[in-house]
Design a protein around this motif. Structure first.
Motif, PDB file in Angstrom:
ATOM      1  N   TYR A  67      20.779   3.719   4.924  1.00  0.00           N
ATOM      2  CA  TYR A  67      19.685   4.593   4.486  1.00  0.00           C
ATOM      3  C   TYR A  67      20.013   4.689   3.021  1.00  0.00           C
ATOM      4  CZ  TYR A  67      17.437   9.077   3.576  1.00  0.00           C
ATOM      5  OH  TYR A  67      16.725  10.084   2.932  1.00  0.00           O
ATOM      6  N   GLY A  68      19.035   4.529   2.192  1.00  0.00           N
ATOM      7  CA  GLY A  68      19.523   4.902   0.786  1.00  0.00           C
ATOM      8  C   GLY A  68      18.598   6.210   0.284  1.00  0.00           C
ATOM      9  N   GLY A  69      17.440   6.395   0.543  1.00  0.00           N
ATOM     10  CA  GLY A  69      16.860   7.571   0.294  1.00  0.00           C
ATOM     11  C   GLY A  69      15.495   7.568   0.810  1.00  0.00           C
ATOM     12  N   LYS A  70      14.698   8.694   0.286  1.00  0.00           N
ATOM     13  CA  LYS A  70      13.300   8.705   0.720  1.00  0.00           C
ATOM     14  C   LYS A  70      12.610   9.844  -0.173  1.00  0.00           C
ATOM     15  CE  LYS A  70      13.812  12.511   3.992  1.00  0.00           C
ATOM     16  NZ  LYS A  70      14.494  13.289   3.199  1.00  0.00           N
ATOM     17  N   ILE A  71      11.255   9.672  -0.242  1.00  0.00           N
ATOM     18  CA  ILE A  71      10.409  10.466  -1.160  1.00  0.00           C
ATOM     19  C   ILE A  71       9.131  10.782  -0.229  1.00  0.00           C
ATOM     20  CG2 ILE A  71       9.196   8.448  -2.235  1.00  0.00           C
ATOM     21  CD1 ILE A  71       9.227  10.450  -4.943  1.00  0.00           C
ATOM     22  N   LEU A  72       8.604  11.813  -0.162  1.00  0.00           N
ATOM     23  CA  LEU A  72       7.396  12.444   0.261  1.00  0.00           C
ATOM     24  C   LEU A  72       6.409  11.918  -0.392  1.00  0.00           C
ATOM     25  CD1 LEU A  72       6.042  13.916   2.682  1.00  0.00           C
ATOM     26  CD2 LEU A  72       6.396  15.964   1.490  1.00  0.00           C
ATOM     27  N   LEU A  73       5.353  11.258   0.061  1.00  0.00           N
ATOM     28  CA  LEU A  73       4.338  10.793  -0.566  1.00  0.00           C
ATOM     29  C   LEU A  73       3.291  11.871  -0.516  1.00  0.00           C
ATOM     30  CD1 LEU A  73       4.635   7.045   0.200  1.00  0.00           C
ATOM     31  CD2 LEU A  73       5.107   7.942  -2.013  1.00  0.00           C
ATOM     32  N   GLY A  74       3.102  12.485   0.808  1.00  0.00           N
ATOM     33  CA  GLY A  74       2.126  13.447   0.899  1.00  0.00           C
ATOM     34  C   GLY A  74       1.668  13.508   2.434  1.00  0.00           C
ATOM     35  N   GLU A  75       0.789  14.765   2.529  1.00  0.00           N
ATOM     36  CA  GLU A  75       0.490  14.707   3.942  1.00  0.00           C
ATOM     37  C   GLU A  75      -0.833  13.919   4.225  1.00  0.00           C
ATOM     38  OE1 GLU A  75      -0.559  18.795   4.406  1.00  0.00           O
ATOM     39  OE2 GLU A  75       1.572  19.502   3.890  1.00  0.00           O
ATOM     40  N   VAL A  76      -0.887  13.730   5.617  1.00  0.00           N
ATOM     41  CA  VAL A  76      -2.032  12.531   5.710  1.00  0.00           C
ATOM     42  C   VAL A  76      -2.536  13.084   7.411  1.00  0.00           C
ATOM     43  CG1 VAL A  76      -1.374  10.503   4.930  1.00  0.00           C
ATOM     44  CG2 VAL A  76      -0.278  11.020   7.082  1.00  0.00           C
ATOM     45  N   ASN A  77      -4.080  12.980   7.425  1.00  0.00           N
ATOM     46  CA  ASN A  77      -4.402  13.545   8.834  1.00  0.00           C
ATOM     47  C   ASN A  77      -4.567  12.378   9.643  1.00  0.00           C
ATOM     48  OD1 ASN A  77      -6.625  11.547   8.205  1.00  0.00           O
ATOM     49  ND2 ASN A  77      -7.791  13.145   7.067  1.00  0.00           N
ATOM     50  N   ASP A  78      -4.820  12.834  10.914  1.00  0.00           N
ATOM     51  CA  ASP A  78      -5.016  11.667  11.929  1.00  0.00           C
ATOM     52  C   ASP A  78      -5.890  10.537  11.673  1.00  0.00           C
ATOM     53  OD1 ASP A  78      -3.178  13.629  13.477  1.00  0.00           O
ATOM     54  OD2 ASP A  78      -4.587  14.456  14.423  1.00  0.00           O
ATOM     55  N   GLY A  79      -6.770  10.663  10.834  1.00  0.00           N
ATOM     56  CA  GLY A  79      -7.612   9.410  10.778  1.00  0.00           C
ATOM     57  C   GLY A  79      -6.991   8.404   9.970  1.00  0.00           C
ATOM     58  N   VAL A  80      -5.777   8.828   9.058  1.00  0.00           N
ATOM     59  CA  VAL A  80      -4.906   7.849   8.518  1.00  0.00           C
ATOM     60  C   VAL A  80      -4.028   7.362   9.618  1.00  0.00           C
ATOM     61  CG1 VAL A  80      -3.216   7.744   6.737  1.00  0.00           C
ATOM     62  CG2 VAL A  80      -5.192   8.985   6.213  1.00  0.00           C
ATOM     63  N   LEU A  81      -3.542   8.107  10.359  1.00  0.00           N
ATOM     64  CA  LEU A  81      -2.632   7.748  11.312  1.00  0.00           C
ATOM     65  C   LEU A  81      -3.213   6.613  12.081  1.00  0.00           C
ATOM     66  CD1 LEU A  81      -0.965  10.840  12.462  1.00  0.00           C
ATOM     67  CD2 LEU A  81       0.018   9.248  10.587  1.00  0.00           C
ATOM     68  N   CYS A  82      -4.303   6.629  12.544  1.00  0.00           N
ATOM     69  CA  CYS A  82      -5.243   5.791  13.461  1.00  0.00           C
ATOM     70  C   CYS A  82      -5.418   4.466  12.817  1.00  0.00           C
ATOM     71  CB  CYS A  82      -6.585   6.209  13.920  1.00  0.00           C
ATOM     72  SG  CYS A  82      -6.414   7.703  14.841  1.00  0.00           S
ATOM     73  N   SER A  83      -5.343   4.535  11.236  1.00  0.00           N
ATOM     74  CA  SER A  83      -5.872   3.078  10.645  1.00  0.00           C
ATOM     75  C   SER A  83      -4.438   2.770   9.992  1.00  0.00           C
ATOM     76  CB  SER A  83      -6.884   3.410   9.498  1.00  0.00           C
ATOM     77  OG  SER A  83      -6.438   4.401   8.773  1.00  0.00           O
ATOM     78  N   LEU A  84      -3.272   3.235  10.121  1.00  0.00           N
ATOM     79  CA  LEU A  84      -2.232   2.747   9.126  1.00  0.00           C
ATOM     80  C   LEU A  84      -1.586   1.566   9.517  1.00  0.00           C
ATOM     81  CD1 LEU A  84      -0.555   3.765   6.888  1.00  0.00           C
ATOM     82  CD2 LEU A  84       0.918   5.072   8.133  1.00  0.00           C
ATOM     83  N   GLU A  85      -1.823   1.052  10.846  1.00  0.00           N
ATOM     84  CA  GLU A  85      -1.098  -0.390  11.549  1.00  0.00           C
ATOM     85  C   GLU A  85      -2.225  -1.220  10.685  1.00  0.00           C
ATOM     86  OE1 GLU A  85       0.315  -2.341  15.623  1.00  0.00           O
ATOM     87  OE2 GLU A  85      -0.091  -0.096  15.383  1.00  0.00           O
ATOM     88  N   ALA A  86      -3.629  -1.124  10.647  1.00  0.00           N
ATOM     89  CA  ALA A  86      -4.556  -1.782  10.262  1.00  0.00           C
ATOM     90  C   ALA A  86      -4.109  -2.085   8.676  1.00  0.00           C
ATOM     91  CB  ALA A  86      -5.924  -1.752  10.335  1.00  0.00           C
ATOM     92  N   TYR A  87      -3.975  -1.075   8.062  1.00  0.00           N
ATOM     93  CA  TYR A  87      -3.654  -1.124   6.653  1.00  0.00           C
ATOM     94  C   TYR A  87      -2.329  -1.999   6.552  1.00  0.00           C
ATOM     95  CZ  TYR A  87      -6.702   2.424   4.446  1.00  0.00           C
ATOM     96  OH  TYR A  87      -7.859   3.130   3.919  1.00  0.00           O
ATOM     97  N   SER A  88      -1.264  -1.782   7.103  1.00  0.00           N
ATOM     98  CA  SER A  88      -0.190  -2.623   7.197  1.00  0.00           C
ATOM     99  C   SER A  88      -0.304  -4.095   7.258  1.00  0.00           C
ATOM    100  CB  SER A  88       0.870  -1.969   8.269  1.00  0.00           C
ATOM    101  OG  SER A  88       2.174  -2.860   8.076  1.00  0.00           O
TER     102      SER A  88
END
Length: 141
Positions: A67-88
């Motif tokens: 593990y090297g580090g992390k940064i918070l990019l922002g808050e996301v809602n359930d709609g994003v969670l449902c489509s994140l695999e497709a984005y990936s």
């Protein structure tokens, strides 16, 4: 329900090699929170494939590096969670297409993460400035 989108990077094998980047979603904002990790990994033919790993601590080590580090990019809602695999999956295919045209390894997990974050920010699903924060994260060694 609100979730948090993180960029996590893992230490590289050498100072001149790239760090491995992943995106992670957690429902809590502390280091020991469990997350779902989205990443691309290279198969034996040199193509990137999207992969999802569930129930990983935000600060866990990765098989490719500590593990090297992390940064918070922002808050996301359930709609994003449902489509994140497709984005990936789509971002992985864009990286592979670019590599076919320009040469294997020309584009990598950094470009994959940038494509996803840019798409989410453009769709106003991540706060403005998320992409700029990602672009300042360490890429090598």
């Amino acid at each position: 329900m609100t979730a948090y989108l993180w960029l996590i990077w893992y230490d590289a094998a050498a100072k001149v090699t790239p760090k491995h980047w992943t995106l992670a979603v957690s429902y809590e904002a502390h280091d020991r929170a469990y997350a779902t990790v989205y990443e691309v990994t290279m198969d034996f033919t040199g193509r990137y494939q999207s992969r999802v790993v569930r129930r990983v601590h935000l600060t866990s080590n990765h098989p490719l590096g500590a593990y090297g580090g992390k940064i918070l990019l922002g808050e996301v809602n359930d709609g994003v969670l449902c489509s994140l695999e497709a984005y990936s999956d789509t971002a992985a295919e864009l990286v592979n297409t670019y590599n076919r045209k320009r040469g294997q390894g020309t584009s990598n997990c950094h470009d994959w993460a940038t494509i996803i974050v840019r798409s989410l920010e453009d769709a106003m699903l991540l706060p403005q400035g998320s992409l700029a924060r990602l672009e300042r994260c360490p890429r090598t060694g």
